[in-house]
Design an enzyme around this catalytic site. Structure first.
Site, PDB file in Angstrom:
ATOM      1  N   GLY A   1       0.590  -1.306   0.136  1.00  0.00           N
ATOM      2  CA  GLY A   1      -0.242   0.307  -0.153  1.00  0.00           C
ATOM      3  C   GLY A   1       1.202   0.858  -0.146  1.00  0.00           C
ATOM      4  O   GLY A   1       2.123   0.914  -0.220  1.00  0.00           O
ATOM      5  N   GLY A   2      -0.250   2.229  -0.244  1.00  0.00           N
ATOM      6  CA  GLY A   2       0.804   3.822   0.483  1.00  0.00           C
ATOM      7  C   GLY A   2       0.941   4.687  -1.076  1.00  0.00           C
ATOM      8  O   GLY A   2      -0.250   4.168  -2.210  1.00  0.00           O
ATOM      9  N   GLY A   3       1.158   5.752  -1.547  1.00  0.00           N
ATOM     10  CA  GLY A   3       1.582   6.248  -1.980  1.00  0.00           C
ATOM     11  C   GLY A   3       1.110   7.628  -1.842  1.00  0.00           C
ATOM     12  O   GLY A   3       1.673   8.567  -2.178  1.00  0.00           O
TER      13      GLY A   3
ATOM     14  N   ILE B   1       4.347   1.004   1.073  1.00  0.00           N
ATOM     15  CA  ILE B   1       3.904   0.227   2.893  1.00  0.00           C
ATOM     16  C   ILE B   1       4.373  -1.039   2.161  1.00  0.00           C
ATOM     17  O   ILE B   1       3.456  -1.947   1.145  1.00  0.00           O
ATOM     18  CB  ILE B   1       2.749   0.250   3.395  1.00  0.00           C
ATOM     19  CG1 ILE B   1       2.208   1.286   4.375  1.00  0.00           C
ATOM     20  CG2 ILE B   1       2.965  -1.365   4.664  1.00  0.00           C
ATOM     21  CD1 ILE B   1       2.342   2.342   3.660  1.00  0.00           C
TER      22      ILE B   1
ATOM     23  N   LYS C   1       6.854   0.355   6.637  1.00  0.00           N
ATOM     24  CA  LYS C   1       6.328   2.257   6.214  1.00  0.00           C
ATOM     25  C   LYS C   1       8.105   2.579   6.207  1.00  0.00           C
ATOM     26  O   LYS C   1       8.681   2.815   6.691  1.00  0.00           O
ATOM     27  CB  LYS C   1       5.189   2.862   6.794  1.00  0.00           C
ATOM     28  CG  LYS C   1       4.735   4.094   6.532  1.00  0.00           C
ATOM     29  CD  LYS C   1       3.623   4.210   6.773  1.00  0.00           C
ATOM     30  CE  LYS C   1       3.342   5.887   6.053  1.00  0.00           C
ATOM     31  NZ  LYS C   1       1.873   6.088   6.806  1.00  0.00           N
TER      32      LYS C   1
ATOM     33  N   ASP D   1      -6.719  12.744   9.648  1.00  0.00           N
ATOM     34  CA  ASP D   1      -6.787  11.537   8.779  1.00  0.00           C
ATOM     35  C   ASP D   1      -7.982  10.894   8.670  1.00  0.00           C
ATOM     36  O   ASP D   1      -7.014   9.874   7.958  1.00  0.00           O
ATOM     37  CB  ASP D   1      -5.672  11.634   7.927  1.00  0.00           C
ATOM     38  CG  ASP D   1      -5.916  11.762   5.830  1.00  0.00           C
ATOM     39  OD1 ASP D   1      -6.747  11.983   5.744  1.00  0.00           O
ATOM     40  OD2 ASP D   1      -4.604  11.483   5.630  1.00  0.00           O
TER      41      ASP D   1
ATOM     42  N   GLY E   1       4.179   8.000   2.175  1.00  0.00           N
ATOM     43  CA  GLY E   1       5.282   6.644   2.679  1.00  0.00           C
ATOM     44  C   GLY E   1       4.568   5.157   1.526  1.00  0.00           C
ATOM     45  O   GLY E   1       3.959   5.763   0.773  1.00  0.00           O
TER      46      GLY E   1
HETATM   47  P1  ADP Z   1       0.344   6.815   3.382  1.00  0.00           P
HETATM   48  O1  ADP Z   1       0.797   7.766   4.494  1.00  0.00           O
HETATM   49  O2  ADP Z   1       1.234   6.642   1.751  1.00  0.00           O
HETATM   50  O3  ADP Z   1      -0.748   7.421   2.964  1.00  0.00           O
HETATM   51  P2  ADP Z   1      -0.996   4.931   4.799  1.00  0.00           P
HETATM   52  O4  ADP Z   1       0.221   4.660   6.077  1.00  0.00           O
HETATM   53  O5  ADP Z   1      -2.015   5.381   5.295  1.00  0.00           O
HETATM   54  O6  ADP Z   1       0.224   5.302   3.871  1.00  0.00           O
HETATM   55  O7  ADP Z   1      -0.927   3.354   4.441  1.00  0.00           O
HETATM   56  C1  ADP Z   1      -1.680   2.848   2.979  1.00  0.00           C
HETATM   57  C2  ADP Z   1      -2.488   2.105   2.595  1.00  0.00           C
HETATM   58  O8  ADP Z   1      -0.928   1.085   3.437  1.00  0.00           O
HETATM   59  C3  ADP Z   1      -3.149   1.879   3.590  1.00  0.00           C
HETATM   60  O9  ADP Z   1      -4.352   2.319   3.827  1.00  0.00           O
HETATM   61  C4  ADP Z   1      -3.612  -0.434   4.119  1.00  0.00           C
HETATM   62  O10 ADP Z   1      -4.002  -0.434   3.100  1.00  0.00           O
HETATM   63  C5  ADP Z   1      -2.302  -0.527   3.967  1.00  0.00           C
HETATM   64  N1  ADP Z   1      -0.873  -0.797   5.062  1.00  0.00           N
HETATM   65  C6  ADP Z   1      -0.632   0.752   5.699  1.00  0.00           C
HETATM   66  N2  ADP Z   1      -0.686   0.446   7.280  1.00  0.00           N
HETATM   67  C7  ADP Z   1      -0.499  -0.720   7.483  1.00  0.00           C
HETATM   68  C8  ADP Z   1      -0.372  -2.114   8.438  1.00  0.00           C
HETATM   69  N3  ADP Z   1       0.928  -2.009   9.480  1.00  0.00           N
HETATM   70  N4  ADP Z   1      -0.475  -3.799   7.526  1.00  0.00           N
HETATM   71  C9  ADP Z   1      -1.540  -3.493   6.818  1.00  0.00           C
HETATM   72  N5  ADP Z   1      -0.940  -2.809   6.049  1.00  0.00           N
HETATM   73  C10 ADP Z   1      -0.562  -1.809   6.342  1.00  0.00           C
END
Ligand code: ADP
Length: 300
Positions: free
Chosen positions: A27-29, A34, A50, A141, A32
């Site tokens: 995930g992410g974008g 992930i 992350k 958020d 950061g």
């Molecule tokens: P960003 O800050 O880049 O938006 P996030 O922390 O919101 O990143 O994470 C983006 C996505 O990654 C989340 O919506 C989730 O689907 C996945 N993700 C983030 N942290 C975890 C985690 N600890 N375990 C599993 N998936 C995660």
């Protein structure tokens, strides 16, 4: 496999600190990225890493680490395993969770959850928000993709709060409420942001809870009226003019207690978390829902 991993900060198979072996991006974008990884020093347990480029103009991982550390021991927080930095990236290692709530809703039949699932998720999200507020931070958020279900037998029915990149301390070291700034830049995600954020005002605890309210409406109705509007100011106006009765059409009418209470609060006021929790629990008990009934995605 959707894309090649070239250009990613981490490569599959890469070892971090001789301990975590990177698997795939999950995930992410936003700020950061992930990845899931294996902890070679702990029976190959799956973890999430992350990462943020050292070159990123906005460095937020430091804030994430600070908040996640203080949240340790709380029910709705991921476990913190480690963090560090090198010349290429900053990283945070935490427990790996399952699907986020945005994906689970989109995969649901009518893009919505049953009242039973939506309100039980609501109780857990509310308690998660109460936890971060209890350590003196606002999340800022709150949205479905920032909550995920656990992925092990003991955690798969627990909601975990993610992403503290936009968190802000609202208490000072003495535990007093910091004085609000007269103007603050917009933070968060347009669809779920509280009206306060649209107005570039200092956000308070009630604004995280307003975002939870918009999440609940979307869970129950399948969408929010401003979902297709791109213009932030237009969305802000729509929220200000929105009639809660209309937003909640066809939903249990006690839910109106939530925005009614939140509207009565100003920046320094303590939200009545119990009133909000009781509102959700009363509806659930009237419907004879058990807290351990299956969630929608667990059926069939
Ligand atoms: P960003 O800050 O880049 O938006 P996030 O922390 O919101 O990143 O994470 C983006 C996505 O990654 C989340 O919506 C989730 O689907 C996945 N993700 C983030 N942290 C975890 C985690 N600890 N375990 C599993 N998936 C995660």
């Amino acid at each position: 496999m959707t894309s090649s991993s070239e250009g990613e900060i981490l490569q599959s198979g890469q070892l971090i600190r001789d301990r975590w072996k990177v698997n795939k991006k999950v995930g992410g974008g936003g700020f950061g990225e992930i990845f899931d990884a294996f902890d070679l020093q702990n029976h190959n347990e799956r973890v999430a890493i992350k990462v943020e480029s050292s070159k990123a103009t906005k460095q937020v991982l430091k804030m994430e680490v600070a908040v996640l550390r203080r949240l340790q021991g709380k029910k709705h927080a991921c476990k913190f395993y480690g963090c560090g930095r090198n010349d290429k990236f900053n990283y945070l290692v935490m427990s790996l969770q399952g699907k986020n709530l945005a994906d689970l809703r989109r995969e649901s039949p009518r893009q919505c959850f049953s009242v039973s699932t939506a309100l039980r998720l609501g109780v857990q999200i509310l308690l998660g928000i109460k936890e971060i507020h209890s350590i003196g931070f606002l999340h800022r958020d709150i949205k479905p993709s920032n909550f995920a279900m656990g992925r092990t037998p003991t955690t798969m029915r627990v909601v975990y709060m993610l992403d503290f990149g936009l968190a802000r301390q609202y208490l000072n070291a003495k535990g007093e409420i910091r004085s609000p700034r007269s103007a603050a830049g917009f933070r968060g995600t347009v669809r779920y942001a509280a009206v306060t954020a649209h107005k570039n005002k200092e956000m308070g605890r009630q604004d995280d809870l307003f975002s939870l309210f918009y999440m609940l409406v979307e869970f129950l109705q399948g969408s929010l009226p401003w979902r297709k509007i791109k213009d932030k100011d237009e969305v802000g106006r729509m929220k200000e003019e929105a009639d809660f009765d209309v937003l909640l059409e066809g939903c249990p009418s006690d839910l109106l207690n939530i925005p009614a209470h939140l509207k009565s609060l100003g920046y320094p006021d303590d939200p009545d978390y119990d009133l909000l929790e009781q509102t959700l629990r009363n509806i659930l008990s009237r419907m004879n829902v058990n807290m351990d009934d299956p969630y929608d995605w667990e059926l069939n």
